[in-house]
Design a protein around this motif. Sequence first.
Motif, PDB file in Angstrom:
ATOM      1  N   VAL A 141       0.877  -1.099   0.069  1.00  0.00           N
ATOM      2  CA  VAL A 141       0.054  -0.013  -0.121  1.00  0.00           C
ATOM      3  C   VAL A 141       0.849   1.072  -0.086  1.00  0.00           C
ATOM      4  O   VAL A 141       0.707   2.222  -0.714  1.00  0.00           O
ATOM      5  N   GLU A 142       2.000   1.164   0.716  1.00  0.00           N
ATOM      6  CA  GLU A 142       2.718   2.377   0.852  1.00  0.00           C
ATOM      7  C   GLU A 142       3.418   2.681  -0.404  1.00  0.00           C
ATOM      8  O   GLU A 142       3.536   3.742  -0.905  1.00  0.00           O
ATOM      9  N   ALA A 143       4.131   1.471  -1.059  1.00  0.00           N
ATOM     10  CA  ALA A 143       4.676   1.756  -2.262  1.00  0.00           C
ATOM     11  C   ALA A 143       3.778   2.338  -3.416  1.00  0.00           C
ATOM     12  O   ALA A 143       4.201   3.302  -4.031  1.00  0.00           O
ATOM     13  N   ARG A 144       2.687   1.958  -3.400  1.00  0.00           N
ATOM     14  CA  ARG A 144       1.631   2.347  -4.372  1.00  0.00           C
ATOM     15  C   ARG A 144       1.370   3.684  -4.238  1.00  0.00           C
ATOM     16  O   ARG A 144       0.930   4.519  -5.238  1.00  0.00           O
ATOM     17  N   ALA A 145       0.901   3.964  -2.829  1.00  0.00           N
ATOM     18  CA  ALA A 145       0.510   5.221  -2.687  1.00  0.00           C
ATOM     19  C   ALA A 145       1.587   6.378  -3.118  1.00  0.00           C
ATOM     20  O   ALA A 145       1.219   7.346  -3.816  1.00  0.00           O
ATOM     21  N   ARG A 146       2.907   6.016  -2.904  1.00  0.00           N
ATOM     22  CA  ARG A 146       3.861   6.794  -3.352  1.00  0.00           C
ATOM     23  C   ARG A 146       4.155   7.169  -4.890  1.00  0.00           C
ATOM     24  O   ARG A 146       4.162   8.175  -5.504  1.00  0.00           O
ATOM     25  N   GLN A 147       3.883   5.866  -5.509  1.00  0.00           N
ATOM     26  CA  GLN A 147       3.851   5.933  -6.997  1.00  0.00           C
ATOM     27  C   GLN A 147       2.550   6.752  -7.404  1.00  0.00           C
ATOM     28  O   GLN A 147       2.718   7.812  -8.400  1.00  0.00           O
ATOM     29  N   ALA A 148       1.534   6.571  -6.749  1.00  0.00           N
ATOM     30  CA  ALA A 148       0.293   7.255  -7.181  1.00  0.00           C
ATOM     31  C   ALA A 148       0.376   8.862  -7.156  1.00  0.00           C
ATOM     32  O   ALA A 148       0.031   9.676  -7.964  1.00  0.00           O
ATOM     33  N   GLN A 149       1.257   9.340  -5.896  1.00  0.00           N
ATOM     34  CA  GLN A 149       1.117  10.711  -5.762  1.00  0.00           C
ATOM     35  C   GLN A 149       2.267  11.238  -6.930  1.00  0.00           C
ATOM     36  O   GLN A 149       2.126  12.425  -7.406  1.00  0.00           O
ATOM     37  N   ALA A 150       3.400  10.544  -7.086  1.00  0.00           N
ATOM     38  CA  ALA A 150       4.254  11.051  -7.927  1.00  0.00           C
ATOM     39  C   ALA A 150       3.681  11.089  -9.315  1.00  0.00           C
ATOM     40  O   ALA A 150       4.077  12.122 -10.295  1.00  0.00           O
ATOM     41  N   ILE A 151       2.714  10.367  -9.806  1.00  0.00           N
ATOM     42  CA  ILE A 151       2.038  10.190 -11.194  1.00  0.00           C
ATOM     43  C   ILE A 151       0.890  11.404 -11.003  1.00  0.00           C
ATOM     44  O   ILE A 151       0.879  11.654 -12.395  1.00  0.00           O
ATOM     45  N   GLY A 152       0.414  11.768 -10.103  1.00  0.00           N
ATOM     46  CA  GLY A 152      -0.617  12.783 -10.132  1.00  0.00           C
ATOM     47  C   GLY A 152      -2.012  12.314  -9.874  1.00  0.00           C
ATOM     48  O   GLY A 152      -2.913  13.106 -10.290  1.00  0.00           O
ATOM     49  N   VAL A 153      -2.173  11.026  -9.474  1.00  0.00           N
ATOM     50  CA  VAL A 153      -3.253  10.622  -9.176  1.00  0.00           C
ATOM     51  C   VAL A 153      -4.140  11.523  -8.006  1.00  0.00           C
ATOM     52  O   VAL A 153      -3.233  11.890  -7.198  1.00  0.00           O
ATOM     53  N   ASP A 154      -5.495  11.630  -8.249  1.00  0.00           N
ATOM     54  CA  ASP A 154      -6.149  12.463  -7.042  1.00  0.00           C
ATOM     55  C   ASP A 154      -6.433  11.853  -5.752  1.00  0.00           C
ATOM     56  O   ASP A 154      -6.306  12.654  -4.992  1.00  0.00           O
ATOM     57  N   GLY A 155      -6.219  10.547  -5.684  1.00  0.00           N
ATOM     58  CA  GLY A 155      -6.536  10.113  -4.281  1.00  0.00           C
ATOM     59  C   GLY A 155      -6.305   8.572  -4.539  1.00  0.00           C
ATOM     60  O   GLY A 155      -6.139   8.095  -5.422  1.00  0.00           O
ATOM     61  N   LEU A 156      -6.660   8.037  -3.332  1.00  0.00           N
ATOM     62  CA  LEU A 156      -6.342   6.490  -3.154  1.00  0.00           C
ATOM     63  C   LEU A 156      -7.514   5.780  -2.644  1.00  0.00           C
ATOM     64  O   LEU A 156      -8.531   6.356  -1.762  1.00  0.00           O
ATOM     65  N   VAL A 157      -7.703   4.581  -2.913  1.00  0.00           N
ATOM     66  CA  VAL A 157      -8.660   3.645  -2.126  1.00  0.00           C
ATOM     67  C   VAL A 157      -7.963   2.747  -1.347  1.00  0.00           C
ATOM     68  O   VAL A 157      -7.160   2.231  -1.695  1.00  0.00           O
ATOM     69  N   CYS A 158      -8.174   2.620   0.109  1.00  0.00           N
ATOM     70  CA  CYS A 158      -7.534   1.942   0.959  1.00  0.00           C
ATOM     71  C   CYS A 158      -8.343   1.636   2.148  1.00  0.00           C
ATOM     72  O   CYS A 158      -9.307   2.164   2.428  1.00  0.00           O
ATOM     73  N   SER A 159      -7.942   0.597   2.697  1.00  0.00           N
ATOM     74  CA  SER A 159      -8.561   0.241   3.798  1.00  0.00           C
ATOM     75  C   SER A 159      -8.225   1.270   4.985  1.00  0.00           C
ATOM     76  O   SER A 159      -7.447   2.139   5.083  1.00  0.00           O
ATOM     77  N   PRO A 160      -9.464   1.317   6.001  1.00  0.00           N
ATOM     78  CA  PRO A 160      -9.553   2.494   7.034  1.00  0.00           C
ATOM     79  C   PRO A 160      -8.202   2.036   7.854  1.00  0.00           C
ATOM     80  O   PRO A 160      -7.761   3.158   8.467  1.00  0.00           O
ATOM     81  N   GLU A 161      -7.890   1.008   7.818  1.00  0.00           N
ATOM     82  CA  GLU A 161      -6.564   0.593   8.941  1.00  0.00           C
ATOM     83  C   GLU A 161      -5.445   1.444   8.214  1.00  0.00           C
ATOM     84  O   GLU A 161      -4.353   1.564   8.817  1.00  0.00           O
ATOM     85  N   GLU A 162      -5.305   1.560   6.933  1.00  0.00           N
ATOM     86  CA  GLU A 162      -4.142   1.942   6.308  1.00  0.00           C
ATOM     87  C   GLU A 162      -4.330   3.676   6.261  1.00  0.00           C
ATOM     88  O   GLU A 162      -3.267   4.570   5.917  1.00  0.00           O
ATOM     89  N   ALA A 163      -5.299   4.223   6.430  1.00  0.00           N
ATOM     90  CA  ALA A 163      -5.625   5.751   6.322  1.00  0.00           C
ATOM     91  C   ALA A 163      -4.785   6.705   6.923  1.00  0.00           C
ATOM     92  O   ALA A 163      -4.207   7.678   6.518  1.00  0.00           O
TER      93      ALA A 163
END
Length: 235
Positions: A141-163
């Motif tokens: 989740v952390e790796a994909r979040a960093r990639q998403a932010q770098a690419i310019g994605v607007d947001g993430l869908v994640c478990s509340p445990e990771e929020a």
Amino acid sequence: MAQADPADRDRLIVALDVPSVDAAEAMIARLGDSVGFYKIGYQLAYAGGLPLVEKLARAGKKVFVDLKLHDIGNTVARGVESLSSLGATFLTVHAYPQTMKAAVEARGTSGPKILAVTVLTSYDDRDLVDAGYALGVRDLVEARARQAQAIGVDGLVCSPEEAGHLRSLIGPDMTLVTPGIRPAGTAAGDQKRIMTPGKAIAAGASYLVVGRPVMEAADPKQAADAIVAEIAAAK
């Protein structure tokens, strides 16, 4: 119950996981002004529900189209272009770099906000091992979040445990949408990483996706109102 603040009300996204447009419209009518944001996923979309996106948008509702697009870049881009005309607020893709990049580029400035699905909330570490991943849930989740932010994605869908962890990692600007929400006293069902509405908001979630606890409630409107009240209290 007092009228909910629209800003609080719209942080609840009710999942219209029903087999027909008629069933969806009946539930929408039943929920009335208690809900201002709906999710249309596979079941309803494949049952002829995509035109409902436009209908809801014209009625002043917000819509989250949850199709989790993932394919070669060109195919994802063409899909995003087609879906952009419907008036949806959010559209999901799987959080693979090529897929996210294609979706962001195709969205342009007028399309729906792109949300990247990190790891499905029905997965745990064992499921990822079985699927061939070397990373556990938290690290992937952390790796994909960093990639998403770098690419310019607007947001993430994640478990509340990771929020909470993701909010500290990505900062305040990216949207975090959390399924796996279960009010106290309701069944977990097939979800493995869950949290109550209030705790999810307190952890940093922007929006909560709730399906069965509202859709299968004896009084869906009352169930939705209770969740919105919990959202308001957790701010």
